[in-house]
Design a protein around this motif. Structure first.
Motif, PDB file in Angstrom:
ATOM      1  N   GLU A  27       0.830  -1.215   0.000  1.00 44.42           N
ATOM      2  CA  GLU A  27       0.000   0.000   0.000  1.00 44.42           C
ATOM      3  C   GLU A  27       0.863   1.262   0.000  1.00 44.42           C
ATOM      4  N   GLU A  28       1.932   1.223   0.783  1.00 41.58           N
ATOM      5  CA  GLU A  28       2.834   2.390   0.821  1.00 41.58           C
ATOM      6  C   GLU A  28       3.450   2.657  -0.536  1.00 41.58           C
ATOM      7  N   LYS A  29       3.917   1.586  -1.182  1.00 34.24           N
ATOM      8  CA  LYS A  29       4.512   1.736  -2.517  1.00 34.24           C
ATOM      9  C   LYS A  29       3.474   2.286  -3.486  1.00 34.24           C
ATOM     10  N   ALA A  30       2.238   1.801  -3.371  1.00 34.44           N
ATOM     11  CA  ALA A  30       1.172   2.281  -4.271  1.00 34.44           C
ATOM     12  C   ALA A  30       0.914   3.763  -4.036  1.00 34.44           C
ATOM     13  N   ARG A  31       0.815   4.157  -2.774  1.00 36.65           N
ATOM     14  CA  ARG A  31       0.556   5.570  -2.457  1.00 36.65           C
ATOM     15  C   ARG A  31       1.652   6.461  -3.022  1.00 36.65           C
ATOM     16  N   ARG A  32       2.918   6.009  -2.865  1.00 35.45           N
ATOM     17  CA  ARG A  32       4.039   6.822  -3.331  1.00 35.45           C
ATOM     18  C   ARG A  32       3.995   6.974  -4.852  1.00 35.45           C
ATOM     19  N   LEU A  33       3.752   5.870  -5.555  1.00 37.22           N
ATOM     20  CA  LEU A  33       3.746   5.926  -7.024  1.00 37.22           C
ATOM     21  C   LEU A  33       2.546   6.730  -7.531  1.00 37.22           C
ATOM     22  N   CYS A 144      -3.142   4.995 -18.327  1.00 39.46           N
ATOM     23  CA  CYS A 144      -3.707   4.186 -17.240  1.00 39.46           C
ATOM     24  C   CYS A 144      -3.151   2.758 -17.275  1.00 39.46           C
ATOM     25  N   ILE A 145      -3.053   2.192 -18.475  1.00 36.78           N
ATOM     26  CA  ILE A 145      -2.504   0.825 -18.599  1.00 36.78           C
ATOM     27  C   ILE A 145      -1.026   0.829 -18.202  1.00 36.78           C
ATOM     28  N   ALA A 146      -0.304   1.855 -18.680  1.00 39.39           N
ATOM     29  CA  ALA A 146       1.134   1.922 -18.374  1.00 39.39           C
ATOM     30  C   ALA A 146       1.367   2.141 -16.883  1.00 39.39           C
ATOM     31  N   LEU A 147       0.516   2.958 -16.268  1.00 36.81           N
ATOM     32  CA  LEU A 147       0.618   3.171 -14.816  1.00 36.81           C
ATOM     33  C   LEU A 147       0.432   1.847 -14.078  1.00 36.81           C
ATOM     34  N   GLN A 148      -0.547   1.088 -14.539  1.00 35.56           N
ATOM     35  CA  GLN A 148      -0.821  -0.179 -13.861  1.00 35.56           C
ATOM     36  C   GLN A 148       0.378  -1.127 -13.973  1.00 35.56           C
ATOM     37  N   ALA A 149       0.973  -1.176 -15.166  1.00 37.25           N
ATOM     38  CA  ALA A 149       2.160  -2.029 -15.351  1.00 37.25           C
ATOM     39  C   ALA A 149       3.308  -1.513 -14.472  1.00 37.25           C
ATOM     40  N   HIS A 150       3.419  -0.187 -14.367  1.00 34.72           N
ATOM     41  CA  HIS A 150       4.463   0.424 -13.530  1.00 34.72           C
ATOM     42  C   HIS A 150       4.276   0.023 -12.062  1.00 34.72           C
ATOM     43  N   LEU A 151       3.035   0.099 -11.598  1.00 35.96           N
ATOM     44  CA  LEU A 151       2.740  -0.246 -10.202  1.00 35.96           C
ATOM     45  C   LEU A 151       3.060  -1.726  -9.940  1.00 35.96           C
ATOM     46  N   LEU A 152       2.652  -2.586 -10.863  1.00 36.71           N
ATOM     47  CA  LEU A 152       2.931  -4.018 -10.680  1.00 36.71           C
ATOM     48  C   LEU A 152       4.438  -4.256 -10.653  1.00 36.71           C
ATOM     49  N   ALA A 153       5.185  -3.527 -11.486  1.00 38.23           N
ATOM     50  CA  ALA A 153       6.646  -3.674 -11.496  1.00 38.23           C
ATOM     51  C   ALA A 153       7.242  -3.185 -10.175  1.00 38.23           C
ATOM     52  N   GLU A 154       6.695  -2.082  -9.631  1.00 39.58           N
ATOM     53  CA  GLU A 154       7.162  -1.577  -8.321  1.00 39.58           C
ATOM     54  C   GLU A 154       6.989  -2.637  -7.240  1.00 39.58           C
ATOM     55  N   LEU A 157       6.414  -7.317  -9.750  1.00 43.31           N
ATOM     56  CA  LEU A 157       5.693  -8.186 -10.681  1.00 43.31           C
ATOM     57  C   LEU A 157       5.787  -7.647 -12.105  1.00 43.31           C
ATOM     58  N   ALA A 158       7.010  -7.658 -12.625  1.00 41.06           N
ATOM     59  CA  ALA A 158       7.184  -7.147 -13.990  1.00 41.06           C
ATOM     60  C   ALA A 158       6.767  -8.202 -15.020  1.00 41.06           C
ATOM     61  N   ASP A 159       6.669  -9.467 -14.569  1.00 43.58           N
ATOM     62  CA  ASP A 159       6.419 -10.553 -15.529  1.00 43.58           C
ATOM     63  C   ASP A 159       4.937 -10.885 -15.672  1.00 43.58           C
ATOM     64  N   CYS A 160       4.115  -9.880 -15.878  1.00 40.47           N
ATOM     65  CA  CYS A 160       2.668 -10.094 -16.054  1.00 40.47           C
ATOM     66  C   CYS A 160       2.334 -10.017 -17.532  1.00 40.47           C
ATOM     67  N   ALA A 161       1.185 -10.575 -17.899  1.00 43.51           N
ATOM     68  CA  ALA A 161       0.732 -10.473 -19.293  1.00 43.51           C
ATOM     69  C   ALA A 161      -0.415  -9.471 -19.365  1.00 43.51           C
ATOM     70  N   VAL A 162      -0.327  -8.533 -20.305  1.00 44.37           N
ATOM     71  CA  VAL A 162      -1.370  -7.514 -20.465  1.00 44.37           C
ATOM     72  C   VAL A 162      -2.200  -7.854 -21.701  1.00 44.37           C
ATOM     73  N   HIS A 163      -3.506  -8.046 -21.497  1.00 43.68           N
ATOM     74  CA  HIS A 163      -4.404  -8.361 -22.614  1.00 43.68           C
ATOM     75  C   HIS A 163      -5.339  -7.178 -22.827  1.00 43.68           C
ATOM     76  N   VAL A 164      -5.463  -6.725 -24.056  1.00 37.61           N
ATOM     77  CA  VAL A 164      -6.337  -5.570 -24.311  1.00 37.61           C
ATOM     78  C   VAL A 164      -7.376  -5.900 -25.383  1.00 37.61           C
ATOM     79  N   ASN A 165      -8.472  -5.163 -25.329  1.00 35.13           N
ATOM     80  CA  ASN A 165      -9.492  -5.257 -26.379  1.00 35.13           C
ATOM     81  C   ASN A 165     -10.311  -3.976 -26.333  1.00 35.13           C
ATOM     82  N   THR A 166     -11.285  -3.866 -27.230  1.00 35.54           N
ATOM     83  CA  THR A 166     -12.151  -2.697 -27.184  1.00 35.54           C
ATOM     84  C   THR A 166     -13.616  -3.118 -27.151  1.00 35.54           C
TER      85      THR A 166
END
Ligand code: AMP
Length: 418
Positions: A27-33, A144-154, A157-166
């Motif tokens: 939570e602290e890391k999330a708040r800071r980022l 927003c997607i990039a922020l989420q990947a950034h937070l997971l890396a913080e 968890l950099a090794d996640c898979a991102v799936h997108v659609n519309t």
């Protein structure tokens, strides 16, 4: 109460030490980022009027139709425990001034869904989520997607898979649902009961139905983008183009629609292989919610914290999260010493020294054991003799050396040791 009555309700958990330290670190890391990205925290109530969710998520979604903790309060109002965070935040923003429609908000807190408890599925779980209001364009979606990947890396968890659609624009909805119905109609008998029931009211749900028969049918369906207009495809193309340079590798998942009706345009899900069947760490998307006063458009995501903790724990890569050890343990011999030591403890804590003491009037041996257990490098001992002489005994817990010190010297010494 028997043993079972001392347990929390099924699907709910008491979060305590030592695991709670990991939650606090995350939570602290999330708040800071999130602060670096200009987000402010919002805490909406856990209880809301039920229609906040029926109106936005949609009556026929699984969460609303099967999983809401909804009930009438003593005033006869239909209220519920929030099953997700976005609708409450949008309710707040819709009721605010123009600046609210330009805000960036995040929340951290519990959500409630009456699902069948199993690995990765709780009835009370926790989400960290963000909502970006303001310019409704592909840039905000990509950020927003990039922020989420950034937070997971913080979080490691950099090794996640991102799936997108519309999901396309609101005007694409009819061609999409008509197109899906036309393609599925000849196979009505092969659809599961749920999907047959939802065929007329919410055919999109068939795309993420888990039944094997439905999955086979869905694999053969045309991609939903083929039913959409140019504007939706352009928006989606732009989001994808923006992600690469920001270091996000996203794969298009043409059947991804996400569970709620409020989504338009970009939707995404982030998964991790360590999670097994419930592999979604988080999901997000652009949405429009209209509570009647004004339609609010935003983009956001929600991350399931239990699943983050599960992945980090399974991988053994959880960020180090140790509770800060005590700096001092105070030992009191006699009631008068307890009274005086409570004052001393207060003075030390005011100076930022973490200290503990026994309030149980136990004997010297028991208190020394507690001092050892606390891990404090120093013990302070005071009894009637020390009180009479206005001194304390300071004991180095590692070497066992001890010395008498005047109270003022003791404070200086321990404050410096911190
Ligand atoms: P949703 O709000 O359904 O889009 O879910 C967002 C994220 O919250 C999911 O990817 C999960 O990580 C988490 N989540 C959703 N439902 C549950 C649940 N019942 N138990 C634990 N985590 C959940």
């Amino acid at each position: 109460m028997d043993r079972q009555q001392l347990q929390p309700l099924q699907g709910m958990t008491d979060l305590t030490a030592p695991e709670i330290a990991l939650w606090q670190t995350l939570e602290e890391k999330a708040r800071r980022l999130l602060d670096l990205y200009g987000f402010e925290e919002i805490r909406t109530p856990v209880l809301e009027r039920t229609d906040v969710f029926t109106h936005s998520l949609g009556e026929t979604t699984d969460v609303v139709s099967k999983e809401m903790y909804s009930f009438h309060d003593q005033g006869g109002r239909e209220i519920c425990l929030r099953p997700e965070g976005t609708a409450g935040v949008v309710r707040h923003v819709a009721g605010g001034g123009p600046e609210a429609l330009e805000s960036r908000l995040f929340y951290i807190g519990p959500m409630f869904r009456a699902e069948k408890p199993q690995a990765g599925r709780k009835r009370q779980f926790h989400q960290v989520g963000v909502e970006i209001f303001g310019p409704a364009n592909p840039y905000a979606d990509a950020e927003c997607i990039a922020l989420q990947a950034h937070l997971l890396a913080e979080w490691g968890l950099a090794d996640c898979a991102v799936h997108v659609n519309t999901r396309g624009l609101p005007e694409d909805q009819k061609p999409v649902t008509d197109g899906l119905r036309d393609a599925l109609r000849p196979h009505m008998n092969e659809l599961c009961e749920d999907c047959r029931r939802r065929f007329d009211v919410n055919v999109l749900r068939t795309l993420d139905c888990k039944q094997p028969g439905c999955r086979t049918l869905v694999e053969a369906l045309p991609e939903i983008t083929s039913f959409m207009g140019e504007a939706a495809r352009r928006h989606f193309g732009k989001v994808r183009d923006l992600l690469g340079p920001m270091g996000v590798t996203a794969s298009v998942q043409p059947r991804l629609v996400r569970g709620f009706d409020y989504y338009i345009h970009t939707v995404w899900e982030i998964t991790h292989t360590a999670l097994g069947a419930q592999d979604a760490l988080s999901g997000g998307g652009r949405y429009v919610i209209d509570f009647g006063k004004k339609a609010v458009e935003g983009v956001g995501f929600a991350i399931g914290m239990e699943r983050i903790v599960a992945v980090l724990t399974a991988a053994g890569t959880a960020p180090a999260a140790h509770a800060r050890p005590h700096g001092v343990w105070i030992i009191s011999l006699g009631e008068e010493a307890v009274r005086e030591n409570m004052v001393l403890a207060r003075q030390l804590r005011e100076k930022g020294v973490k200290c503990g003491m026994d309030l149980g009037m136990r004997g010297m041996k028991a208190q020394m054991r507690a001092a050892n257990r606390s891990g404090a490098p120093w013990a302070v001992i005071r009894g009637a003799d020390e009180l009479a002489k206005s001194v304390c005994v300071l004991k180095d817990m590692k070497t066992g050396d001890q010395a008498e010190l005047a109270l003022t010297d003791l404070l200086t010494r321990l404050t410096a040791a911190g």
